[in-house]
Motif scaffolding. Structure first.
Motif, PDB file in Angstrom:
ATOM      1  N   UNK A 150     -16.801  10.271  19.385  1.00  0.00           N
ATOM      2  CA  UNK A 150     -18.294  10.722  19.520  1.00  0.00           C
ATOM      3  C   UNK A 150     -18.250  12.305  19.515  1.00  0.00           C
ATOM      4  N   UNK A 151     -17.571  12.977  20.478  1.00  0.00           N
ATOM      5  CA  UNK A 151     -17.104  14.387  20.373  1.00  0.00           C
ATOM      6  C   UNK A 151     -15.724  14.627  20.729  1.00  0.00           C
ATOM      7  N   UNK A 152     -15.179  15.947  20.313  1.00  0.00           N
ATOM      8  CA  UNK A 152     -13.723  16.187  20.741  1.00  0.00           C
ATOM      9  C   UNK A 152     -13.639  16.937  22.290  1.00  0.00           C
ATOM     10  N   UNK A 153     -12.516  16.741  22.498  1.00  0.00           N
ATOM     11  CA  UNK A 153     -12.191  17.937  23.603  1.00  0.00           C
ATOM     12  C   UNK A 153     -12.586  19.324  23.576  1.00  0.00           C
ATOM     13  N   UNK A 154     -12.599  19.763  22.409  1.00  0.00           N
ATOM     14  CA  UNK A 154     -13.156  20.972  21.984  1.00  0.00           C
ATOM     15  C   UNK A 154     -14.624  21.348  22.133  1.00  0.00           C
ATOM     16  N   UNK A 155     -15.223  20.387  21.910  1.00  0.00           N
ATOM     17  CA  UNK A 155     -16.733  20.267  21.952  1.00  0.00           C
ATOM     18  C   UNK A 155     -17.193  19.854  23.211  1.00  0.00           C
ATOM     19  N   UNK A 156     -16.437  19.465  24.076  1.00  0.00           N
ATOM     20  CA  UNK A 156     -17.070  19.310  25.469  1.00  0.00           C
ATOM     21  C   UNK A 156     -17.087  20.340  26.010  1.00  0.00           C
ATOM     22  N   UNK A 157     -18.384  20.630  26.640  1.00  0.00           N
ATOM     23  CA  UNK A 157     -18.677  22.069  27.406  1.00  0.00           C
ATOM     24  C   UNK A 157     -18.972  21.502  29.110  1.00  0.00           C
ATOM     25  N   UNK A 158     -18.628  20.485  29.310  1.00  0.00           N
ATOM     26  CA  UNK A 158     -18.897  19.850  30.651  1.00  0.00           C
ATOM     27  C   UNK A 158     -17.711  20.040  31.545  1.00  0.00           C
ATOM     28  N   UNK A 159     -17.529  19.554  32.811  1.00  0.00           N
ATOM     29  CA  UNK A 159     -16.547  19.856  33.438  1.00  0.00           C
ATOM     30  C   UNK A 159     -15.215  19.401  33.015  1.00  0.00           C
ATOM     31  N   UNK A 160     -14.188  20.360  33.223  1.00  0.00           N
ATOM     32  CA  UNK A 160     -12.907  19.984  32.959  1.00  0.00           C
ATOM     33  C   UNK A 160     -11.962  20.830  33.571  1.00  0.00           C
ATOM     34  N   UNK A 161     -10.818  20.460  33.847  1.00  0.00           N
ATOM     35  CA  UNK A 161      -9.592  21.453  34.349  1.00  0.00           C
ATOM     36  C   UNK A 161      -8.655  21.623  33.335  1.00  0.00           C
ATOM     37  N   UNK A 162      -7.805  22.501  33.445  1.00  0.00           N
ATOM     38  CA  UNK A 162      -6.654  22.681  32.452  1.00  0.00           C
ATOM     39  C   UNK A 162      -5.510  21.062  32.772  1.00  0.00           C
ATOM     40  N   UNK A 163      -5.379  20.798  34.161  1.00  0.00           N
ATOM     41  CA  UNK A 163      -4.671  19.540  34.178  1.00  0.00           C
ATOM     42  C   UNK A 163      -5.293  18.468  33.723  1.00  0.00           C
ATOM     43  N   UNK A 164      -6.644  18.498  33.818  1.00  0.00           N
ATOM     44  CA  UNK A 164      -7.472  17.135  33.124  1.00  0.00           C
ATOM     45  C   UNK A 164      -7.122  17.211  31.817  1.00  0.00           C
ATOM     46  N   UNK A 165      -7.482  18.458  31.189  1.00  0.00           N
ATOM     47  CA  UNK A 165      -7.126  18.433  29.562  1.00  0.00           C
ATOM     48  C   UNK A 165      -5.849  17.705  29.263  1.00  0.00           C
ATOM     49  N   UNK A 166      -4.827  18.215  30.234  1.00  0.00           N
ATOM     50  CA  UNK A 166      -3.232  17.522  29.705  1.00  0.00           C
ATOM     51  C   UNK A 166      -3.486  16.074  29.800  1.00  0.00           C
ATOM     52  N   UNK A 167      -3.905  15.586  31.005  1.00  0.00           N
ATOM     53  CA  UNK A 167      -3.968  14.147  30.931  1.00  0.00           C
ATOM     54  C   UNK A 167      -4.680  13.421  29.866  1.00  0.00           C
ATOM     55  N   UNK A 168      -5.818  14.113  29.360  1.00  0.00           N
ATOM     56  CA  UNK A 168      -6.642  13.624  28.308  1.00  0.00           C
ATOM     57  C   UNK A 168      -5.876  13.645  26.943  1.00  0.00           C
ATOM     58  N   UNK A 169      -5.231  14.709  26.764  1.00  0.00           N
ATOM     59  CA  UNK A 169      -4.515  14.861  25.402  1.00  0.00           C
ATOM     60  C   UNK A 169      -3.251  13.894  25.586  1.00  0.00           C
ATOM     61  N   UNK A 170      -2.495  13.831  26.694  1.00  0.00           N
ATOM     62  CA  UNK A 170      -1.485  12.781  26.662  1.00  0.00           C
ATOM     63  C   UNK A 170      -1.868  11.232  26.633  1.00  0.00           C
ATOM     64  N   UNK A 171      -3.174  10.926  27.186  1.00  0.00           N
ATOM     65  CA  UNK A 171      -3.573   9.478  27.543  1.00  0.00           C
ATOM     66  C   UNK A 171      -4.400   9.026  26.758  1.00  0.00           C
ATOM     67  N   UNK A 172      -5.178  10.083  25.819  1.00  0.00           N
ATOM     68  CA  UNK A 172      -6.049   9.453  25.014  1.00  0.00           C
ATOM     69  C   UNK A 172      -5.912   9.656  23.516  1.00  0.00           C
ATOM     70  N   UNK A 173      -5.584  11.161  23.336  1.00  0.00           N
ATOM     71  CA  UNK A 173      -5.400  11.715  21.947  1.00  0.00           C
ATOM     72  C   UNK A 173      -4.012  11.000  21.212  1.00  0.00           C
ATOM     73  N   UNK A 174      -2.954  11.117  22.192  1.00  0.00           N
ATOM     74  CA  UNK A 174      -1.961  10.805  21.886  1.00  0.00           C
ATOM     75  C   UNK A 174      -1.613   9.263  21.175  1.00  0.00           C
ATOM     76  N   UNK A 175      -2.331   8.570  21.963  1.00  0.00           N
ATOM     77  CA  UNK A 175      -2.466   7.168  21.727  1.00  0.00           C
ATOM     78  C   UNK A 175      -3.176   6.684  20.168  1.00  0.00           C
ATOM     79  N   UNK A 176      -4.331   7.455  20.136  1.00  0.00           N
ATOM     80  CA  UNK A 176      -5.110   7.372  18.774  1.00  0.00           C
ATOM     81  C   UNK A 176      -4.158   7.622  17.745  1.00  0.00           C
ATOM     82  N   UNK A 177      -3.246   8.970  17.594  1.00  0.00           N
ATOM     83  CA  UNK A 177      -2.781   9.523  16.620  1.00  0.00           C
ATOM     84  C   UNK A 177      -1.461   8.230  16.217  1.00  0.00           C
ATOM     85  N   UNK A 178      -1.004   7.516  17.037  1.00  0.00           N
ATOM     86  CA  UNK A 178       0.207   6.560  16.642  1.00  0.00           C
ATOM     87  C   UNK A 178      -0.392   5.653  15.675  1.00  0.00           C
TER      88      UNK A 178
END
Ligand code: ZN
Length: 178
Positions: A150-178
């Motif tokens: 629906x939107x990407x991490x880059x487009x999200x302007x709501x609450x986020x932290x650098x550590x949260x971003x790492x978790x999202x990248x590892x837990x959500x997007x890595x899975x999708x790419x496989x």
């Protein structure tokens, strides 16, 4: 994150135990017998503003990462997180339902994006309504939005932290790419 709330509200949403720990670490005596309301006033009066801000930020980061980790697991279940199929980048409606031994929790979550760089988010739970946290329920809906594209991490302007971003990248997007 959370820095747009007044400092007193940020202090008020901390637990009694963590406020007492803070007083101890700051070597400010007299906190151990105080109840929550008194303890908040006591900390505001006796602890340096910078120290309080730093402590709140650290606690908020912990809250964010702990809940994000749970949210990534929750979002994988279509029983726990359901999105209104009409949801899009401008308006997301989600329902969070979690069974517990003594019943179940159910909350409606909504993201409204009116200006493309200002997303308003809400949840019916106490953590959001009374404490102003971007709670795990909202996070789980956010994760579902990411995994549906629906939107990407880059487009999200709501609450986020650098550590949260790492978790999202590892837990959500890595899975999708496989
Ligand atoms: Zn919530």
């Amino acid at each position: 994150m959370g820095s747009n709330l007044p400092l007193e509200s940020r202090v008020a949403r901390l637990t009694v135990a963590s406020l007492r720990n803070l007083c101890e670490a700051q070597k400010v005596p007299g906190a151990s017998s105080l109840l929550k309301e008194e303890l908040i006033t006591f900390c505001m009066k006796n602890i340096d503003r910078k120290e309080l801000e730093g402590f709140c930020s650290a606690q908020e980061d912990i809250y964010f990462v702990e809940n994000m980790a749970k949210a990534i697991k929750w979002a994988a279940s279509s029983k726990i997180v359901r999105l209104d199929p009409k949801s899009d980048y401008t308006l997301v409606n989600g329902v969070f339902t979690l069974r517990r031994s003594d019943g179940y929790e159910e909350y409606n979550i909504r993201f409204v994006n009116q200006t493309t760089d200002d997303i308003a988010t809400s949840c019916e739970c106490v953590d959001f309504r009374e404490k102003g946290y971007f709670c795990g329920h909202q996070m789980s809906v956010l994760i579902r939005c990411f995994s549906l594209g629906l939107f990407s991490l880059d487009q999200w302007t709501g609450p986020m932290t650098p550590e949260g971003e790492d978790l999202v990248l590892a837990g959500v997007f890595r899975k999708r790419r496989r």
